[in-house]
Design a protein around this motif. Structure first.
Motif, short mmCIF file in Angstrom:
data_model
loop_
_atom_site.label_atom_id
_atom_site.label_comp_id
_atom_site.label_asym_id
_atom_site.label_seq_id
_atom_site.Cartn_x
_atom_site.Cartn_y
_atom_site.Cartn_z
N GLU A 9 0.84 -1.20 0.00
CA GLU A 9 0.00 0.00 0.00
C GLU A 9 0.87 1.25 0.00
O GLU A 9 1.94 1.26 0.60
CB GLU A 9 -0.91 0.02 1.23
CG GLU A 9 -2.00 -1.01 1.20
CD GLU A 9 -2.95 -0.90 2.38
OE1 GLU A 9 -2.62 -0.21 3.36
OE2 GLU A 9 -4.01 -1.53 2.31
N GLY A 10 0.38 2.28 -0.68
CA GLY A 10 1.06 3.56 -0.66
C GLY A 10 1.82 3.91 -1.92
O GLY A 10 2.31 5.02 -2.06
N MET A 11 1.90 2.99 -2.87
CA MET A 11 2.61 3.28 -4.13
C MET A 11 1.64 3.97 -5.08
O MET A 11 0.55 3.46 -5.35
CB MET A 11 3.13 2.00 -4.78
CG MET A 11 4.13 1.23 -3.97
SD MET A 11 4.78 -0.22 -4.85
CE MET A 11 3.30 -1.15 -5.24
N THR A 12 2.04 5.14 -5.60
CA THR A 12 1.13 5.90 -6.46
C THR A 12 1.75 6.37 -7.77
O THR A 12 1.03 6.82 -8.66
CB THR A 12 0.60 7.13 -5.71
OG1 THR A 12 1.72 7.94 -5.31
CG2 THR A 12 -0.22 6.73 -4.49
N CYS A 13 3.08 6.31 -7.90
CA CYS A 13 3.70 6.91 -9.08
C CYS A 13 4.97 6.16 -9.47
O CYS A 13 5.38 5.21 -8.82
CB CYS A 13 4.05 8.37 -8.78
SG CYS A 13 5.28 8.55 -7.46
N ALA A 14 5.59 6.63 -10.56
CA ALA A 14 6.81 5.99 -11.06
C ALA A 14 7.94 6.05 -10.04
O ALA A 14 8.74 5.12 -9.95
CB ALA A 14 7.24 6.66 -12.36
N HIS A 15 7.99 7.12 -9.25
CA HIS A 15 9.03 7.21 -8.21
C HIS A 15 8.84 6.11 -7.18
O HIS A 15 9.81 5.49 -6.73
CB HIS A 15 8.99 8.58 -7.54
CG HIS A 15 9.99 8.69 -6.43
ND1 HIS A 15 9.70 8.37 -5.12
CD2 HIS A 15 11.29 9.06 -6.44
CE1 HIS A 15 10.77 8.53 -4.38
NE2 HIS A 15 11.75 8.96 -5.15
#
Length: 68
Positions: A9-15
């Protein structure tokens, strides 16, 4: 080789994807890492000798939550 899917949980972008991939690839014996941002699933291919707790810890150190 073994494969494991880890729910994160918590991954939202390429970074986020890059941070998780980089942390797991630093573990000795990790062959490949594939991150699906839409589902939050991280697919890891690795050699025997790496524990789930090591992988989870590497992800959590990047600021993300591993869902059991």
């Amino acid at each position: 080789m073994q494969t494991k899917t880890i729910q994160v949980e918590g991954m939202t972008c390429a970074h986020c994807e890059k941070a998780v991939k980089g942390a797991l690839k630093e573990l000795n014996g990790v062959e490949s890492v594939d991150v699906d941002l839409e589902t939050g699933k991280v697919h890891v291919t690795y050699e025997d000798g790496i524990s789930e707790s090591e992988m989870n810890e590497a992800i959590e150190e990047q600021g993300y939550d591993v869902v059991s």
